[in-house]
Design an enzyme around this catalytic site. Structure first.
Site, PDB file in Angstrom:
ATOM      1  N   VAL A 610      -1.750 -17.686  14.312  1.00  0.00           N
ATOM      2  CA  VAL A 610      -2.224 -16.386  14.803  1.00  0.00           C
ATOM      3  C   VAL A 610      -3.739 -16.473  15.002  1.00  0.00           C
ATOM      4  O   VAL A 610      -4.483 -16.720  14.057  1.00  0.00           O
ATOM      5  CB  VAL A 610      -1.917 -15.253  13.801  1.00  0.00           C
ATOM      6  CG1 VAL A 610      -2.396 -13.907  14.364  1.00  0.00           C
ATOM      7  CG2 VAL A 610      -0.433 -15.193  13.482  1.00  0.00           C
ATOM      8  N   ALA A 612      -5.502 -18.728  16.733  1.00  0.00           N
ATOM      9  CA  ALA A 612      -6.065 -20.084  16.849  1.00  0.00           C
ATOM     10  C   ALA A 612      -7.004 -20.357  15.670  1.00  0.00           C
ATOM     11  O   ALA A 612      -6.561 -20.397  14.518  1.00  0.00           O
ATOM     12  CB  ALA A 612      -6.762 -20.276  18.185  1.00  0.00           C
ATOM     13  N   LEU A 614      -9.364 -18.449  14.481  1.00  0.00           N
ATOM     14  CA  LEU A 614      -9.880 -17.251  13.804  1.00  0.00           C
ATOM     15  C   LEU A 614      -9.274 -17.123  12.403  1.00  0.00           C
ATOM     16  O   LEU A 614      -8.090 -17.420  12.206  1.00  0.00           O
ATOM     17  CB  LEU A 614      -9.539 -15.997  14.621  1.00  0.00           C
ATOM     18  CG  LEU A 614     -10.151 -15.899  16.016  1.00  0.00           C
ATOM     19  CD1 LEU A 614      -9.663 -14.626  16.706  1.00  0.00           C
ATOM     20  CD2 LEU A 614     -11.684 -15.905  15.935  1.00  0.00           C
ATOM     21  N   ASP A 679       5.371 -14.189  22.859  1.00  0.00           N
ATOM     22  CA  ASP A 679       4.455 -14.917  21.960  1.00  0.00           C
ATOM     23  C   ASP A 679       3.770 -13.959  20.992  1.00  0.00           C
ATOM     24  O   ASP A 679       3.566 -14.289  19.827  1.00  0.00           O
ATOM     25  CB  ASP A 679       3.424 -15.671  22.795  1.00  0.00           C
ATOM     26  CG  ASP A 679       2.552 -16.570  21.941  1.00  0.00           C
ATOM     27  OD1 ASP A 679       3.117 -17.423  21.221  1.00  0.00           O
ATOM     28  OD2 ASP A 679       1.319 -16.429  21.980  1.00  0.00           O
ATOM     29  N   LYS A 683       3.627 -13.776  16.633  1.00  0.00           N
ATOM     30  CA  LYS A 683       2.410 -13.639  15.830  1.00  0.00           C
ATOM     31  C   LYS A 683       2.454 -12.388  14.954  1.00  0.00           C
ATOM     32  O   LYS A 683       2.068 -12.424  13.779  1.00  0.00           O
ATOM     33  CB  LYS A 683       1.186 -13.612  16.739  1.00  0.00           C
ATOM     34  CG  LYS A 683       0.984 -14.919  17.504  1.00  0.00           C
ATOM     35  CD  LYS A 683      -0.152 -14.823  18.520  1.00  0.00           C
ATOM     36  CE  LYS A 683      -0.317 -16.124  19.290  1.00  0.00           C
ATOM     37  NZ  LYS A 683      -1.359 -16.057  20.323  1.00  0.00           N
TER      38      LYS A 683
END
Length: 818
Positions: A610, A612, A614, A679, A683
């Site tokens: 979730v 990338a 971060l 997608d 997440k």
């Protein structure tokens, strides 16, 4: 006076003998007073044993070995000696060989080789070697003389392992050396019993000869010259980063030898130990290296653990039962029965409950030990007071050794932490009250990994080595490798961490290099590999290598790779992955993976699932762990959808923006996957589960934004046509929002245990309104962050940030393992 001893590897070849003589010349030139003991040439003793056994079996092949033995010594003499020195040596060798040949022929005729005869056969190895070398020394200008140790070392008739008569031997040594001032070149390993019968001194016999001489001469030091740089912290064949120790105590050296280290054989050094004669272990092939100094004084400033040693093959036998509790004499009976059966016990351990006693023996002795114990406790077993004897095989014993471990807290903790974090199960533990040795019994398959993990924990705590196995070397994987390579020096110098990529795989091929793949050439190595990619084979190879600090990295979006997460975690290997399949499949599977990782004491990390790179999942975890209550989570969780709606401003057509996002690689090849929120659902589902909600994908409500005609399009081209036709539909939504001072955003929301994804119009005051480009944003509203929610914002997609997120997890796992 010093006594020097050179082993078989030091004199295995003529050129090595020349190197030994150069060393001795330096001692002689310095004016040192010394005697020197030689073993047989390397491999000769084993060859003589084989000759005797073949002759006793009536196998004429003994003659071939005998001819090789004879020729080897004659060739050595010819290579090393000239003129009068060679003329003196060859006749003596020929006489020795004639005697040996006749002796072997006699064995061949009677079909028997007694221990007495075998001792005599074996003596020819040391006698030939020392005789030749004594003349090489004389030729080099050293005033040397050959001394057959049978003249001075007197023993009983325990052939094969004769006991020394020290009173007679010491007197003979002093008398002989007083009357013979030359440098004495002494045969190792041999002695003589009453009547002149040849005996051998058993295992480590040449070391024993040196110790006997040293004690008899009150030597200032004994030097054992071998083929390694002194005593190592561990076996360098099993621990690549093992290094030489500058000094250690007799007790440390003997403990390490007991556990398999090729240092000294404890019984052989007793004469020197009794007189506190220091030992030096030095390398014939690196004579300038200081080697290891062994004495009775501990080095208080050194490592707490001086060395790590292991016995690779042991069997563990356990006697247990309620009938043992509080009964005196059980241990006495047990070990008396083993002694009577001739079983040597390596390790003993007993719990304070007295319910069981476990002991380790050589595997070859396990059956005999079991029978002996069962006979001794037959009555108690019939009465069911004691259970059947339990035998566990395929085990290894590892010991950490050091005088400085005494009274120092935390040593055992560090040992077991190093083993536990590498998934090494401890079967048994033993420690004496002296605190000189802590021994553990483990599965034999884990020996190499355990040795390296322990060595790193105690000796290389300033240099941690991680072993990566990586599947997926596309955009993210290749970027990760580039980042690891670029940061390698910084990590090693500033963070004491060295990352080695040991295994790589793409969709076609896989490649392994146990010592680390060359990151300058990894693409060519992988491309040239002959091994086709097989996920099961990759995982199996990773498990077989069984390296310490192993980390598995999955850079794919492949369900088949995720299917092996269980197997990998069960092998006590931590995982870092941006692959969302494992965490967004069924809740049961998600929970199962989490449970396995916790049970095995490893990390299952998926921060990049979730946002990338971060810190979304870690932030959420920290909030929950610190006692905050999550009220609401809102997020723009898709980089592609963020770009599309951030770019959807007055004057721009929705269809053009979708096409631009496709051309930039932000969307899937079929943009419906993005626009339908598939997608984003994965997440949001992961975030919901991290809060403790047992949600499934079907529980996430998605409000579709595409008209039905777009949904039904048969191809991507047809889809784009339909989206173009729907431009007015999307423009009307944008215009209505703009009129109200709002902007459109595709928002994922979790509140009151309900998860939803919908296109929403948000006010300009909302954090989502300020988004630009393909940034992600997650807003946490909690009890503590109620009035001003906690916001995490930044690029939520892209190879660089995703790879960086995985890289950060690798470092976190490394810190955890250390």
């Amino acid at each position: 006076m010093k006594v020097l001893k050179f082993g078989g590897s030091s004199v295995a070849k003529p050129e090595r003998i020349e190197g030994v003589v150069r060393i001795l010349r330096q001692y002689y030139q310095r004016g040192d007073k010394f005697a020197v003991v030689f073993s047989a040439f390397g491999g000769v003793t084993d060859s003589l044993i084989e000759m005797g056994n073949l002759a006793a079996d009536g196998n004429e092949r003994y003659q071939d070995l005998f001819q090789q033995f004879s020729q080897r010594h004659i060739d050595a003499a010819n290579a090393l000696l000239k003129g009068e020195y060679l003329d003196r040596v060859l006749p003596e060798l020929q006489t020795n060989h004639e005697v040996l040949g006749n002796l072997l022929y006699g064995v061949f005729l009677v079909r028997e080789v007694s221990p007495r005869t075998l001792d005599y056969i074996l003596s020819f190895g040391e006698r030939n070697a020392a005789f030749i070398i004594s003349h090489v020394m004389r030729q080099a200008g050293i005033h040397a003389a050959f001394l057959d140790a049978r003249k001075i070392i007197k023993t009983d008739k325990s052939f094969g392992n004769a006991k020394v008569d020290f009173e007679q031997t010491n007197a003979l040594i002093k008398e002989y050396f007083a009357q013979n001032p030359e440098i004495q070149v002494v045969t190792g390993f041999v002695g003589a019993a009453k009547g002149g019968l040849t005996t051998t001194l058993g295992r480590g016999g040449s070391d024993y000869t040196a110790a006997i001489l040293g004690a008899g001469l009150d030597a200032s030091a004994i030097e054992i010259w071998t083929d390694v740089d002194g005593v190592m912290t561990a076996d360098p064949r099993k621990v690549k980063k093992a290094f030489s120790l500058s000094q250690m105590t007799y007790a440390e050296a003997m403990e390490m030898s007991h556990f398999g280290a090729k240092v000294i054989y404890p019984p052989t050094i007793q004469p020197a130990l009794a007189k506190k004669i220091p030992l030096y272990i030095k390398n014939t092939f690196n004579p300038e290296f200081e080697g290891t100094f062994i004495s009775d004084k501990a080095d208080s400033g050194s490592h707490a653990v001086k060395g790590i040693s292991s016995i690779s093959h042991i069997a563990l036998i356990t006697l247990q039962g309620s009938g043992m509790v509080g009964v005196p004499g059980i241990a006495g009976r047990l070990f008396t029965s083993l002694a009577q059966a001739g079983v040597n016990v390596i390790i003993i351990t007993q719990g304070s409950s007295e319910h069981s006693i476990s002991f380790a023996v050589q595997p070859a002795s396990a059956a005999k030990a079991k029978r002996s114990v069962e006979r001794e406790f037959e009555f108690e077993m019939r009465q069911r007071l004691i259970e059947s004897v339990k035998v566990e095989e395929d085990l290894a014993a590892i010991a950490i050794i050091g005088e400085n471990m005494r009274y120092r807290p935390g040593i055992a903790g560090r040992l077991f932490q190093a083993l536990g974090k590498n998934g090494v199960n401890v079967v048994a533990i033993a420690q004496g009250s002296s605190e000189l040795n802590i021994s553990v019994v483990i599965n034999r398959a884990d020996e190499g990994k355990a040795l390296n993990a322990i060595h790193e924990a105690f000796f290389l705590s300033d240099t941690q080595e991680l072993h990566l196995f990586m599947i997926g070397v596309g955009l993210i994987g290749a970027t990760l490798i580039k980042q690891i390579k670029a940061q390698a020096l910084f990590l090693k110098e500033k963070r004491a961490m060295e990352i080695k990529i040991v295994g790589l795989a793409n969709s076609k091929k896989m490649y392994f290099e146990e010592n680390g793949i060359d990151l300058d050439n990894w693409q060519n190595l992988l491309q040239d590999s002959d091994t086709a990619t097989d996920v099961a084979g990759f995982v199996q190879r990773m498990k077989q290598l069984n390296l310490s600090n192993t980390i598995f990295v999955d850079n794919t979006a492949n369900a088949k790779v995720a299917d092996y997460y269980e197997d990998i975690l069960n092998a006590s290997i931590s995982i870092s992955t941006p692959n969302k399949i494992g965490t967004s499949s069924s809740y049961l599977q998600y929970q199962r993976l989490k449970t396995i990782s916790e049970r095995k004491g490893v990390l299952f990390m998926y921060e990049t699932n979730v946002g990338a790179g971060l810190p979304v999942i870690s932030t959420l975890t920290d909030l929950i762990n610190s006692g905050d209550r999550i009220i609401r989570i809102e997020g723009i969780l898709s980089g592609s959808l963020s770009f599309i709606f951030n770019s959807f401003t007055e004057g721009r057509r929705f269809s053009d923006i979708v096409k631009e996002a496709m051309s930039l690689g932000y969307t899937e090849p079929d943009p419906r996957i993005d626009l339908n929120g598939v997608d984003v659902r994965r997440k949001l589902l992961i975030l919901a589960r991290e809060t403790g909600l047992a949600l499934e994908a079907a529980d996430v409500v998605i409000e579709p934004i595409l008209p039905e005609a777009c949904q039904q399009a048969a191809s991507v081209d047809e889809l784009l046509d339909e989206i173009t036709q729907a431009d007015s539909f999307f423009e009307s939504k944008r215009a209505a929002a703009a009129k109200a001072g709002q902007v459109l955003r595709m928002v994922a929301k979790l509140e009151n245990a309900q998860a939803s994804i919908s296109l929403q119009a948000v006010d300009q005051s909302h954090p989502f309104a300020a988004l630009s480009g393909s940034d992600n944003m997650i807003v946490f509203t909690t009890e503590r962050y109620k009035d001003r929610p906690l916001v995490v914002r930044g690029p939520g997609a892209g190879a660089e940030v995703t790879a960086a997120g995985v890289f950060a997890e690798i470092i976190k796992i490394g810190n955890f393992l250390s």
